[in-house]
Design a protein around this motif. Structure first.
Motif, short mmCIF file in Angstrom:
data_model
loop_
_atom_site.label_atom_id
_atom_site.label_comp_id
_atom_site.label_asym_id
_atom_site.label_seq_id
_atom_site.Cartn_x
_atom_site.Cartn_y
_atom_site.Cartn_z
N VAL A 135 0.47 -1.20 0.60
CA VAL A 135 0.08 0.18 0.07
C VAL A 135 0.97 1.29 0.18
N ALA A 136 2.04 1.25 0.52
CA ALA A 136 3.18 2.52 0.42
C ALA A 136 3.60 2.18 -0.76
N GLY A 137 3.71 1.36 -1.77
CA GLY A 137 4.12 1.37 -2.82
C GLY A 137 6.13 1.37 -2.60
N GLY A 194 18.62 10.25 11.53
CA GLY A 194 18.78 10.57 10.41
C GLY A 194 18.72 9.89 9.36
N LEU A 195 16.87 8.43 10.05
CA LEU A 195 16.54 7.98 8.65
C LEU A 195 14.90 8.79 8.66
N THR A 196 14.54 10.21 9.55
CA THR A 196 13.00 10.48 9.06
C THR A 196 12.62 10.29 7.41
N GLU A 197 13.14 10.69 6.58
CA GLU A 197 13.46 10.94 4.97
C GLU A 197 13.21 9.52 4.82
N GLU A 198 13.31 8.72 5.22
CA GLU A 198 13.93 7.15 4.15
C GLU A 198 12.03 6.36 4.86
N ALA A 199 11.95 7.07 5.90
CA ALA A 199 10.64 6.47 6.65
C ALA A 199 8.88 6.52 6.12
N VAL A 200 8.29 5.50 6.53
CA VAL A 200 6.98 5.58 5.54
C VAL A 200 5.92 5.07 7.01
N TYR A 201 4.88 5.61 7.21
CA TYR A 201 4.10 5.74 8.08
C TYR A 201 3.12 4.77 8.09
N ILE A 202 2.45 3.41 8.05
CA ILE A 202 1.30 3.33 7.70
C ILE A 202 0.56 2.54 9.21
N GLU A 210 -7.74 2.95 6.73
CA GLU A 210 -5.94 3.13 5.98
C GLU A 210 -5.77 4.27 6.14
N VAL A 211 -4.04 4.18 6.63
CA VAL A 211 -3.10 5.79 6.48
C VAL A 211 -2.77 5.78 6.18
N VAL A 212 -1.54 5.83 4.79
CA VAL A 212 -0.04 5.44 4.74
C VAL A 212 0.45 6.82 4.61
N LEU A 213 1.32 7.53 5.47
CA LEU A 213 2.23 9.05 5.39
C LEU A 213 4.05 8.82 5.30
N ILE A 228 6.51 1.56 10.71
CA ILE A 228 7.05 2.17 9.69
C ILE A 228 8.03 1.05 8.96
N LEU A 229 8.03 1.11 8.12
CA LEU A 229 8.54 0.67 6.92
C LEU A 229 9.93 2.27 6.66
N ILE A 230 11.56 1.68 7.13
CA ILE A 230 12.72 2.20 6.60
C ILE A 230 12.94 1.15 5.31
N VAL A 231 13.01 2.09 4.03
CA VAL A 231 14.25 1.01 3.01
C VAL A 231 14.64 2.16 2.27
N LYS A 232 16.22 1.81 2.55
CA LYS A 232 17.12 2.34 2.36
C LYS A 232 17.70 2.17 1.04
N GLY A 233 16.85 1.57 0.05
CA GLY A 233 17.06 1.52 -1.65
C GLY A 233 18.70 0.97 -2.35
#
Length: 238
Positions: A135-137, A194-202, A210-213, A228-233
């Protein structure tokens, strides 16, 4: 002959994410069992409701969610005994479990109590982790990337032990589950790393609520069914 226990994974909330096998077994059930919290409605039953035949006997297990494990253990003892009675009478019992039965699933506690004496079949379900990624893509992992799944209480415990950054920086992808009352502290640890920019809240993935932000835009409070998903890519194919 004794009946068979079926531990049914129902998926994260959307009934259409149930497997065909889960839907068939529920539709054929004469006896179902499922947990509730503090006498409230059962999330597991609500997912399966459209498939439960009229006249199906229901075994309701009221499982308190407390830090002390003893009350929940007692509730599973009572539930297992009720299931035993049905099995000894030759009836199959379908046990409903949101998500996957063996991935932080409630069914595993009944499985431990029943597996030595009865035939048990586990039907896997779609997990909340893979649903949140969908859902977060956000693809979770590619090739040899490492995924770490961590319940929020464990991350908080590591924070108290002085080592939260080890786990936050030690995986290519980090999944923090069961946020609830721990959300503020988890969020602070992620910001410090320092990982907030990589983090998605669901929260409540696949349900009407459902909430995705981005984590930076997440609300102040989070329900238990959030992560919370933290994907560093780091995969070079990107």
């Amino acid at each position: 002959m004794s009946g068979t226990v079926y531990g049914i994974g129902l998926g994260p909330g959307d009934p259409e994410l149930m497997t065909l096998k889960a839907a068939r077994l529920i539709g054929e059930a004469k006896v179902i069992a499922y947990p509730t919290l503090a006498g409230g409605e059962s999330f597991a039953r609500s997912i399966a409701a459209a498939y439960i035949p009229k006249g199906t006997r229901e075994i309701v297990m009221d499982v308190p969610m407390t830090v002390d494990r003893a009350p929940a253990q007692a509730a599973y003892d009572i539930g297992a005994n009720a299931i035993r009675s049905a099995l000894d009478a030759g009836e199959d019992v379908v046990v409903l479990c949101e998500g996957d039965p063996f991935f932080y699933g409630s069914f595993m506690y009944l499985f431990a109590r029943l597996k030595r004496d009865y035939a048990v079949e586990v039907v896997p379900g779609v997990t909340s982790v893979t649903t949140c990624a969908a859902v977060a893509g956000v693809p979770m992992a590619a090739r040899n990337e490492v995924v770490t799944i961590l319940p929020a209480p464990e991350l908080v415990a590591r924070m108290e032990g002085g080592h939260p950054m080890d786990v936050l920086h030690g995986a290519d992808t980090l999944v923090v589950m069961k946020l609830g009352r721990h959300f503020a502290r988890v969020r602070a640890a992620i910001e410090t790393a320092g990982l907030t920019e990589e983090a998605v809240y669901i929260e409540r993935a696949s349900t009407p609520h459902e909430v995705v932000l981005p984590l930076s835009q997440a609300p102040e409070k989070a329900p238990y069914f959030s992560m919370i998903l933290i994907v560093k890519g780091a995969d070079p194919w990107l």
